[in-house]
Design a protein around this motif. Structure first.
Motif, PDB file in Angstrom:
ATOM      1  N   ALA A 187       2.292   1.602  -3.540  1.00  0.00           N
ATOM      2  CA  ALA A 187       1.261   2.012  -4.495  1.00  0.00           C
ATOM      3  C   ALA A 187       0.952   3.503  -4.399  1.00  0.00           C
ATOM      4  N   SER A 188       1.156   4.088  -3.235  1.00  0.00           N
ATOM      5  CA  SER A 188       0.859   5.508  -3.061  1.00  0.00           C
ATOM      6  C   SER A 188       2.015   6.418  -3.488  1.00  0.00           C
ATOM      7  N   THR A 208       0.832  -1.210   0.000  1.00  0.00           N
ATOM      8  CA  THR A 208       0.000   0.000   0.000  1.00  0.00           C
ATOM      9  C   THR A 208       0.865   1.258   0.000  1.00  0.00           C
ATOM     10  N   THR A 209       1.979   1.217   0.706  1.00  0.00           N
ATOM     11  CA  THR A 209       2.886   2.359   0.720  1.00  0.00           C
ATOM     12  C   THR A 209       3.496   2.569  -0.661  1.00  0.00           C
ATOM     13  N   ARG A 243       9.245   5.564  -6.377  1.00  0.00           N
ATOM     14  CA  ARG A 243       9.331   4.127  -6.620  1.00  0.00           C
ATOM     15  C   ARG A 243      10.721   3.757  -7.100  1.00  0.00           C
ATOM     16  N   ASP A 283       4.884   8.175  -6.027  1.00  0.00           N
ATOM     17  CA  ASP A 283       4.978   8.557  -7.437  1.00  0.00           C
ATOM     18  C   ASP A 283       6.168   7.820  -8.076  1.00  0.00           C
TER      19      ASP A 283
END
Length: 143
Positions: A58-59, A55-56, A65, A61
């Motif tokens: 996926a949030s 979840t982290t 990443r 940019d």
């Protein structure tokens, strides 16, 4: 560099110093007592760790990443290509092939020698190769 992931997990799950010490080691580096503790205490919680990291991730940019990928690759290069437990969790979220490909490219570029059987999963590749050869031989002998 794996401390990035260990710190995230420590803040959100309240991990002890021994937990973070174990997450910073490779499976080969764990002593018997640490291995026992890992499989009894940390391994059952691994699903929650992965879900949180996913979840982290996926949030984030795309530039952040890329920082995660670079952190995993640098951590593995520091160990000769062998991932620690925290790197393994992060690679489960980022993707193993991109991490190993980036590590291989950087190792070639920087002239870093990797340990044997590190690329693309190490021993699992050898096991799959032996299995394929055995299946081929069994097929040929059955004819």
């Amino acid at each position: 560099m794996a401390t990035l992931f260990i710190d995230l997990l420590q803040k959100n799950f309240g991990l002890s110093a021994s937990d973070t010490g174990i997450l910073g080691k490779t499976m080969r580096q764990l002593k018997r007592s640490e291995r026992r503790y890992y499989f009894k205490q940390l391994k059952p919680r691994e699903k929650h760790f992965k879900r949180f990291l996913h979840t982290t991730y996926a949030s984030l940019d795309p530039s952040e990443r890329r920082l995660w990928l670079d952190a995993v690759v640098q951590s593995m290069l520091d160990r000769g290509g062998e991932p620690d437990i925290a790197d393994t969790l992060a690679m489960g979220v980022i993707g193993r092939l991109p991490a190993y490909n980036t590590m291989k490219e950087r190792a070639e570029k920087e002239g870093i020698k990797l340990k044997a059987l590190v690329n693309y999963g190490g021993i699992s590749t050898v096991i799959m190769l032996v299995g394929a050869v055995t299946a081929l031989l069994l097929y040929l002998f059955a004819r």
